[in-house]
Design a protein around this motif. Sequence first.
Motif, PDB file in Angstrom:
ATOM      1  N   LEU A 297     -10.046   0.602   9.530  1.00 43.55           N
ATOM      2  CA  LEU A 297     -10.711   1.110   8.330  1.00 43.55           C
ATOM      3  C   LEU A 297      -9.689   1.429   7.237  1.00 43.55           C
ATOM      4  CD1 LEU A 297     -13.385   3.525   9.868  1.00 43.55           C
ATOM      5  CD2 LEU A 297     -13.799   1.294   8.810  1.00 43.55           C
ATOM      6  N   ASN A 298      -8.554   1.991   7.625  1.00 41.51           N
ATOM      7  CA  ASN A 298      -7.504   2.318   6.670  1.00 41.51           C
ATOM      8  C   ASN A 298      -6.945   1.057   6.016  1.00 41.51           C
ATOM      9  OD1 ASN A 298      -5.538   4.014   5.333  1.00 41.51           O
ATOM     10  ND2 ASN A 298      -4.072   3.242   6.806  1.00 41.51           N
ATOM     11  N   ILE A 299      -6.723   0.023   6.803  1.00 40.63           N
ATOM     12  CA  ILE A 299      -6.220  -1.246   6.260  1.00 40.63           C
ATOM     13  C   ILE A 299      -7.235  -1.839   5.285  1.00 40.63           C
ATOM     14  CG2 ILE A 299      -5.653  -3.637   6.872  1.00 40.63           C
ATOM     15  CD1 ILE A 299      -4.445  -2.435   9.508  1.00 40.63           C
ATOM     16  N   PHE A 300      -8.505  -1.831   5.668  1.00 36.63           N
ATOM     17  CA  PHE A 300      -9.550  -2.345   4.784  1.00 36.63           C
ATOM     18  C   PHE A 300      -9.592  -1.548   3.483  1.00 36.63           C
ATOM     19  CE2 PHE A 300     -13.992  -2.227   3.303  1.00 36.63           C
ATOM     20  CZ  PHE A 300     -14.133  -3.568   2.961  1.00 36.63           C
ATOM     21  N   ASP A 301      -9.521  -0.228   3.590  1.00 42.85           N
ATOM     22  CA  ASP A 301      -9.535   0.634   2.414  1.00 42.85           C
ATOM     23  C   ASP A 301      -8.336   0.344   1.512  1.00 42.85           C
ATOM     24  OD1 ASP A 301     -10.094   2.797   0.610  1.00 42.85           O
ATOM     25  OD2 ASP A 301      -8.752   4.073   1.780  1.00 42.85           O
ATOM     26  N   ALA A 302      -7.169   0.219   2.100  1.00 46.24           N
ATOM     27  CA  ALA A 302      -5.950  -0.002   1.307  1.00 46.24           C
ATOM     28  C   ALA A 302      -6.026  -1.302   0.520  1.00 46.24           C
ATOM     29  CB  ALA A 302      -4.726  -0.001   2.224  1.00 46.24           C
ATOM     30  N   PHE A 303      -6.371  -2.387   1.190  1.00 52.27           N
ATOM     31  CA  PHE A 303      -6.407  -3.677   0.511  1.00 52.27           C
ATOM     32  C   PHE A 303      -7.584  -3.780  -0.461  1.00 52.27           C
ATOM     33  CE2 PHE A 303      -3.416  -4.732   3.848  1.00 52.27           C
ATOM     34  CZ  PHE A 303      -2.469  -5.456   3.130  1.00 52.27           C
ATOM     35  N   SER A 304      -8.700  -3.141  -0.142  1.00 53.64           N
ATOM     36  CA  SER A 304      -9.828  -3.120  -1.073  1.00 53.64           C
ATOM     37  C   SER A 304      -9.462  -2.343  -2.329  1.00 53.64           C
ATOM     38  CB  SER A 304     -11.056  -2.491  -0.421  1.00 53.64           C
ATOM     39  OG  SER A 304     -11.495  -3.271   0.660  1.00 53.64           O
ATOM     40  N   THR A 305      -8.821  -1.206  -2.144  1.00 52.39           N
ATOM     41  CA  THR A 305      -8.393  -0.395  -3.284  1.00 52.39           C
ATOM     42  C   THR A 305      -7.454  -1.195  -4.180  1.00 52.39           C
ATOM     43  OG1 THR A 305      -8.642   1.662  -2.031  1.00 52.39           O
ATOM     44  CG2 THR A 305      -7.190   1.724  -3.968  1.00 52.39           C
ATOM     45  N   LEU A 306      -6.497  -1.877  -3.572  1.00 53.53           N
ATOM     46  CA  LEU A 306      -5.580  -2.706  -4.363  1.00 53.53           C
ATOM     47  C   LEU A 306      -6.331  -3.778  -5.136  1.00 53.53           C
ATOM     48  CD1 LEU A 306      -2.416  -3.270  -2.168  1.00 53.53           C
ATOM     49  CD2 LEU A 306      -2.593  -2.024  -4.320  1.00 53.53           C
ATOM     50  N   TYR A 307      -7.302  -4.405  -4.493  1.00 54.78           N
ATOM     51  CA  TYR A 307      -8.078  -5.447  -5.165  1.00 54.78           C
ATOM     52  C   TYR A 307      -8.766  -4.891  -6.403  1.00 54.78           C
ATOM     53  CZ  TYR A 307     -11.562  -8.966  -6.162  1.00 54.78           C
ATOM     54  OH  TYR A 307     -12.340  -9.898  -6.807  1.00 54.78           O
ATOM     55  N   TRP A 308      -9.452  -3.748  -6.246  1.00 58.19           N
ATOM     56  CA  TRP A 308     -10.199  -3.166  -7.361  1.00 58.19           C
ATOM     57  C   TRP A 308      -9.266  -2.780  -8.499  1.00 58.19           C
ATOM     58  CZ3 TRP A 308     -14.584  -4.919  -6.704  1.00 58.19           C
ATOM     59  CH2 TRP A 308     -15.274  -4.856  -5.493  1.00 58.19           C
ATOM     60  N   ILE A 309      -8.156  -2.173  -8.160  1.00 53.38           N
ATOM     61  CA  ILE A 309      -7.245  -1.688  -9.198  1.00 53.38           C
ATOM     62  C   ILE A 309      -6.522  -2.840  -9.886  1.00 53.38           C
ATOM     63  CG2 ILE A 309      -5.135  -0.344  -9.572  1.00 53.38           C
ATOM     64  CD1 ILE A 309      -6.292   1.605  -7.445  1.00 53.38           C
ATOM     65  N   GLU A 310      -6.038  -3.794  -9.110  1.00 54.49           N
ATOM     66  CA  GLU A 310      -5.304  -4.915  -9.701  1.00 54.49           C
ATOM     67  C   GLU A 310      -6.197  -5.789 -10.579  1.00 54.49           C
ATOM     68  OE1 GLU A 310      -3.352  -6.850  -6.444  1.00 54.49           O
ATOM     69  OE2 GLU A 310      -1.748  -5.352  -6.393  1.00 54.49           O
ATOM     70  N   ASN A 311      -7.498  -5.761 -10.340  1.00 58.23           N
ATOM     71  CA  ASN A 311      -8.424  -6.538 -11.152  1.00 58.23           C
ATOM     72  C   ASN A 311      -9.091  -5.699 -12.242  1.00 58.23           C
ATOM     73  OD1 ASN A 311      -8.543  -9.382 -10.026  1.00 58.23           O
ATOM     74  ND2 ASN A 311      -8.648  -8.122  -8.173  1.00 58.23           N
ATOM     75  N   GLY A 312      -8.625  -4.465 -12.418  1.00 63.57           N
ATOM     76  CA  GLY A 312      -9.134  -3.606 -13.483  1.00 63.57           C
ATOM     77  C   GLY A 312     -10.565  -3.170 -13.297  1.00 63.57           C
TER      78      GLY A 312
ATOM     79  N   SER B 280       2.457  -2.237  -5.540  1.00 60.77           N
ATOM     80  CA  SER B 280       1.580  -2.429  -4.381  1.00 60.77           C
ATOM     81  C   SER B 280       2.285  -2.135  -3.064  1.00 60.77           C
ATOM     82  CB  SER B 280       1.048  -3.863  -4.352  1.00 60.77           C
ATOM     83  OG  SER B 280       0.315  -4.133  -5.507  1.00 60.77           O
ATOM     84  N   ASN B 281       3.542  -2.546  -2.953  1.00 66.49           N
ATOM     85  CA  ASN B 281       4.272  -2.328  -1.703  1.00 66.49           C
ATOM     86  C   ASN B 281       4.464  -0.849  -1.405  1.00 66.49           C
ATOM     87  OD1 ASN B 281       4.432  -5.055  -1.184  1.00 66.49           O
ATOM     88  ND2 ASN B 281       6.446  -5.269  -2.128  1.00 66.49           N
ATOM     89  N   TYR B 282       4.767  -0.060  -2.440  1.00 63.60           N
ATOM     90  CA  TYR B 282       4.910   1.382  -2.240  1.00 63.60           C
ATOM     91  C   TYR B 282       3.596   1.991  -1.785  1.00 63.60           C
ATOM     92  CZ  TYR B 282       9.421   1.154  -4.613  1.00 63.60           C
ATOM     93  OH  TYR B 282      10.705   0.867  -4.948  1.00 63.60           O
ATOM     94  N   PHE B 283       2.524   1.599  -2.447  1.00 61.87           N
ATOM     95  CA  PHE B 283       1.199   2.111  -2.107  1.00 61.87           C
ATOM     96  C   PHE B 283       0.836   1.778  -0.665  1.00 61.87           C
ATOM     97  CE2 PHE B 283      -3.364   1.094  -1.758  1.00 61.87           C
ATOM     98  CZ  PHE B 283      -3.891   2.357  -1.952  1.00 61.87           C
ATOM     99  N   LEU B 284       0.993   0.500  -0.290  1.00 58.65           N
ATOM    100  CA  LEU B 284       0.642   0.092   1.077  1.00 58.65           C
ATOM    101  C   LEU B 284       1.509   0.787   2.111  1.00 58.65           C
ATOM    102  CD1 LEU B 284      -0.005  -3.729   0.613  1.00 58.65           C
ATOM    103  CD2 LEU B 284      -1.694  -1.947   1.099  1.00 58.65           C
ATOM    104  N   THR B 285       2.795   0.908   1.819  1.00 60.72           N
ATOM    105  CA  THR B 285       3.703   1.576   2.760  1.00 60.72           C
ATOM    106  C   THR B 285       3.288   3.020   2.972  1.00 60.72           C
ATOM    107  OG1 THR B 285       5.536   0.140   2.122  1.00 60.72           O
ATOM    108  CG2 THR B 285       6.098   2.231   3.171  1.00 60.72           C
ATOM    109  N   LEU B 286       3.003   3.728   1.900  1.00 63.49           N
ATOM    110  CA  LEU B 286       2.610   5.130   2.029  1.00 63.49           C
ATOM    111  C   LEU B 286       1.265   5.270   2.725  1.00 63.49           C
ATOM    112  CD1 LEU B 286       3.223   8.120   1.356  1.00 63.49           C
ATOM    113  CD2 LEU B 286       1.853   7.790  -0.694  1.00 63.49           C
ATOM    114  N   LYS B 287       0.272   4.534   2.259  1.00 61.66           N
ATOM    115  CA  LYS B 287      -1.083   4.672   2.798  1.00 61.66           C
ATOM    116  C   LYS B 287      -1.148   4.288   4.273  1.00 61.66           C
ATOM    117  CE  LYS B 287      -5.870   3.908   1.695  1.00 61.66           C
ATOM    118  NZ  LYS B 287      -6.206   5.225   2.195  1.00 61.66           N
TER     119      LYS B 287
END
Length: 105
Positions: A18-33, A50-57
């Motif tokens: 669930l955390n992985i899905f949340d992380a990549f979904s969040t990146l998708y939404w933000i990177e696409n504005g 993105s790498n910092y965000f994924l590493t931390l999350k």
Amino acid sequence: MISKDIPFFLALLFLLVLNIFDAFSTLYWIENGLAIEANPLMNDWINLGSNYFLTLKLGVVSFCAVMLWNVRNRKLTYFLLAPVFMIYIYVCAKHLNMFWNLFTG
């Protein structure tokens, strides 16, 4: 691994999925504005990249899962895991709903 530990292990594994899905979904939404990050700490990390965000999350949740595994024999552990599951299921359901709305019209 003792057989009584298997359900707890599977629960932690599902939490990590669930955390992985949340992380990549969040990146998708933000990177696409299409969304902004509501968590100020995570927003700072996304702004760094993105790498910092994924590493931390992924790192923080993985670390917490290991800590919960280490204290899995305590009843409090199960009480701590339950609200985290509810939050992640809610957040992932919101992501799925947003994807559904985006791709179905």
